[in-house]
Design an enzyme around this catalytic site. Structure first.
Site, short mmCIF file in Angstrom:
data_model
loop_
_atom_site.label_atom_id
_atom_site.label_comp_id
_atom_site.label_asym_id
_atom_site.label_seq_id
_atom_site.Cartn_x
_atom_site.Cartn_y
_atom_site.Cartn_z
N LYS A 13 0.84 -1.21 0.00
CA LYS A 13 0.00 0.00 0.00
C LYS A 13 0.87 1.26 0.00
CE LYS A 13 -2.02 -1.32 3.86
NZ LYS A 13 -1.26 -2.57 4.10
N ARG A 88 -10.12 0.25 8.21
CA ARG A 88 -9.63 -1.13 8.19
C ARG A 88 -10.39 -2.06 9.14
NH1 ARG A 88 -3.36 -1.47 9.04
NH2 ARG A 88 -3.34 0.61 8.19
N ARG A 127 12.14 -5.00 5.08
CA ARG A 127 11.79 -3.60 4.81
C ARG A 127 12.67 -2.65 5.63
NH1 ARG A 127 5.75 -1.53 5.52
NH2 ARG A 127 5.99 -2.38 7.61
N ARG A 160 11.11 -0.63 10.89
CA ARG A 160 9.94 -0.18 11.64
C ARG A 160 9.79 -1.00 12.91
NH1 ARG A 160 4.74 0.73 7.88
NH2 ARG A 160 3.76 -0.54 9.50
N ARG A 171 -0.07 -8.57 13.69
CA ARG A 171 -0.73 -7.71 12.70
C ARG A 171 -1.55 -8.54 11.71
NH1 ARG A 171 4.37 -4.89 10.62
NH2 ARG A 171 3.03 -3.83 9.12
P1 AP5 Z 1 4.87 -1.57 1.84
O1 AP5 Z 1 4.49 -0.74 0.66
O2 AP5 Z 1 5.60 -0.91 2.96
O3 AP5 Z 1 3.59 -2.38 2.38
P2 AP5 Z 1 2.31 -1.83 3.12
O4 AP5 Z 1 1.14 -2.54 2.55
O5 AP5 Z 1 2.29 -0.34 3.11
O6 AP5 Z 1 2.62 -2.41 4.57
P3 AP5 Z 1 2.45 -1.78 6.00
O7 AP5 Z 1 3.26 -2.64 6.91
O8 AP5 Z 1 2.77 -0.30 6.02
O9 AP5 Z 1 0.93 -1.98 6.22
P4 AP5 Z 1 0.17 -1.98 7.53
O10 AP5 Z 1 -1.22 -1.85 7.08
O11 AP5 Z 1 0.48 -3.12 8.42
O12 AP5 Z 1 0.81 -0.72 8.30
P5 AP5 Z 1 0.29 0.77 8.54
O13 AP5 Z 1 1.47 1.65 8.52
O14 AP5 Z 1 -0.87 1.11 7.69
O15 AP5 Z 1 5.75 -2.80 1.28
C1 AP5 Z 1 6.35 -3.72 2.17
C2 AP5 Z 1 7.77 -4.06 1.69
O16 AP5 Z 1 7.68 -4.73 0.44
C3 AP5 Z 1 8.67 -2.84 1.46
O17 AP5 Z 1 9.96 -3.17 1.87
C4 AP5 Z 1 8.64 -2.65 -0.08
O18 AP5 Z 1 9.82 -2.06 -0.56
C5 AP5 Z 1 8.48 -4.09 -0.55
N1 AP5 Z 1 7.75 -4.26 -1.81
C6 AP5 Z 1 6.62 -3.61 -2.20
N2 AP5 Z 1 6.18 -4.11 -3.37
C7 AP5 Z 1 7.05 -5.10 -3.71
C8 AP5 Z 1 7.13 -5.99 -4.82
N3 AP5 Z 1 6.22 -6.01 -5.80
N4 AP5 Z 1 8.14 -6.88 -4.85
C9 AP5 Z 1 9.04 -6.92 -3.85
N5 AP5 Z 1 9.04 -6.09 -2.80
C10 AP5 Z 1 8.04 -5.18 -2.72
O19 AP5 Z 1 -0.27 0.64 10.04
C11 AP5 Z 1 0.63 0.42 11.11
C12 AP5 Z 1 -0.16 0.37 12.39
O20 AP5 Z 1 -0.85 1.60 12.60
C13 AP5 Z 1 -1.26 -0.70 12.46
O21 AP5 Z 1 -0.75 -1.96 12.84
C14 AP5 Z 1 -2.18 -0.10 13.52
O22 AP5 Z 1 -1.68 -0.27 14.81
C15 AP5 Z 1 -2.13 1.38 13.19
N6 AP5 Z 1 -3.18 1.80 12.23
C16 AP5 Z 1 -3.00 2.39 11.01
N7 AP5 Z 1 -4.17 2.63 10.42
C17 AP5 Z 1 -5.14 2.19 11.27
C18 AP5 Z 1 -6.55 2.14 11.23
N8 AP5 Z 1 -7.25 2.59 10.18
N9 AP5 Z 1 -7.21 1.58 12.28
C19 AP5 Z 1 -6.55 1.13 13.36
N10 AP5 Z 1 -5.20 1.14 13.48
C20 AP5 Z 1 -4.50 1.67 12.44
#
Ligand code: AP5
Length: 225
Positions: A13, A88, A127, A160, A171
Site C-alpha cells: 500500500k 480497516r 523492509r 519499523r 498484525r
Molecule cells: P509496503 O508498501 O511498505 O507495504 P504496506 O502494505 O504499506 O505495509 P504496511 O506494513 O505499512 O501496512 P500496515 O497496514 O500493516 O501498516 P500501517 O502503517 O498502515 O511494502 C512492504 C515491503 O515490500 C517494502 O519493503 C517494499 O519495498 C516491498 N515491496 C513492495 N512491493 C514489492 C514488490 N512487488 N516486490 C518486492 N518487494 C516489494 O499501520 C501500522 C499500524 O498503525 C497498524 O498496525 C495499527 O496499529 C495502526 N493503524 C494504522 N491505520 C489504522 C486504522 N485505520 N485503524 C486502526 N489502526 C491503524
C-alpha cells in the site's frame, strides 16, 4: 475521488499509494504514517496509539474515526484523497460511510492489494523506511543507493518497530479478524477492485497504474472477486 487502499501488512500500500494519487491527481495519506508521526512527536494521539501499534494491534475505532473526521473537511482533500490504511475494520467503514454521507461525498472505490501472507511476511522482514519522509525500501528487492541512507532526504533508514517477527504475526491476526469482514462488506457493496501485488515491483507498479487509470475513466469497477 475518494479511494481507499486496503490490504494485508506488507501488501504494498505504502509503496504504491503515491502512484494511485498521482494518476487521480489527489493527495495521499497513510494513517500508519500519521500515527507514527504522532508517536514520534509525543502528541496526545501518539500517546494513545503507541501501545497498540507496538503490539501489532489496531488503534481503537473511535480514535481513528475522529482523526479522519478532522481531516475530511480540509481544503487539501476537497478534490479527493487516496487513503492508505483507513478504514480497516467494519465499524470504521460504517463510520466512514456516515461521515461521507453527512458531507454528500461518495466513496469512489476500494482497491484491495492482494498478496499471499508468505510473500508479505518475507517483504516485511527485509523492509527499511525513512522516519523523516516515510520513503520505503527493501533490502532484497528495492535497496537504497547507499546502504542505510534515504535516497530522497539523505537521512538514516530504520527498521519499523512493528516489523519484528512476533509483531508481524499479531498484525496478520488483526488483518484476518478485523479487516476481513470490512473487505466482505465492500465486496457486497460492489465497490471493491482486487489488484494482485504478487511479482516484481515494476510489474505491480504497472498493474496499479492501470487500475488507477481505469478509475479515472470511470470503469475501474471489476467484480471484486
Ligand atoms: P509496503 O508498501 O511498505 O507495504 P504496506 O502494505 O504499506 O505495509 P504496511 O506494513 O505499512 O501496512 P500496515 O497496514 O500493516 O501498516 P500501517 O502503517 O498502515 O511494502 C512492504 C515491503 O515490500 C517494502 O519493503 C517494499 O519495498 C516491498 N515491496 C513492495 N512491493 C514489492 C514488490 N512487488 N516486490 C518486492 N518487494 C516489494 O499501520 C501500522 C499500524 O498503525 C497498524 O498496525 C495499527 O496499529 C495502526 N493503524 C494504522 N491505520 C489504522 C486504522 N485505520 N485503524 C486502526 N489502526 C491503524
Amino acid at each position: 475521488m475518494i479511494v481507499v487502499l486496503a490490504g494485508a501488512p506488507g501488501a504494498g500500500k505504502g509503496t504504491h499509494a503515491a502512484r494511485v494519487a498521482e494518476v487521480l491527481d489527489v493527495p495521499h495519506v497513510s494513517t500508519g504514517d500519521l500515527l507514527r508521526g504522532a508517536v514520534d512527536s509525543g502528541t496526545e494521539l501518539g500517546k494513545k496509539a503507541e501501545s497498540y501499534m507496538k503490539g501489532g494491534e489496531l488503534v481503537p475505532d473511535d480514535i481513528m474515526l475522529s482523526l479522519v473526521a478532522g481531516l475530511l473537511d480540509s481544503p487539501e482533500w476537497e478534490r479527493g484523497v487516496v487513503l492508505d490504511g483507513f478504514p480497516r475494520t467494519l465499524p470504521q467503514a460504517h463510520g466512514f460511510d456516515a461521515l461521507l454521507k453527512e458531507r454528500g461525498r461518495p466513496l469512489g472505490r476500494v482497491l484491495l492489494f492482494d498478496l499471499s501472507e508468505e510473500a508479505a511476511v518475507d517483504r516485511l522482514s527485509s523492509r527499511m523506511w525513512c522516519p523523516k519522509d516515510s520513503s520505503i525500501y527493501n533490502l532484497k528487492t528495492n535497496p537504497p543507493a547507499t546502504d542505510g541512507v534515504c535516497d530522497v532526504c539523505g537521512g538514516p533508514l530504520e527498521r519499523r518497530a512493528d516489523d519484528e517477527p512476533e509483531t508481524i504475526r499479531a498484525r496478520f491476526v488483526e488483518f484476518r479478524s478485523a479487516t476481513g469482514p470490512m473487505i466482505d462488506y465492500y465486496k457486497d457493496l460492489g465497490v471493491l477492485t482486487r489488484v494482485s501485488t504478487e511479482g516484481p515491483i515494476e510489474d505491480v507498479s504497472r498493474r496499479v497504474r492501470e487500475a488507477a487509470e481505469r478509475l479515472t475513466a470511470g470503469d475501474g469497477v471489476g467484480d471484486g472477486r
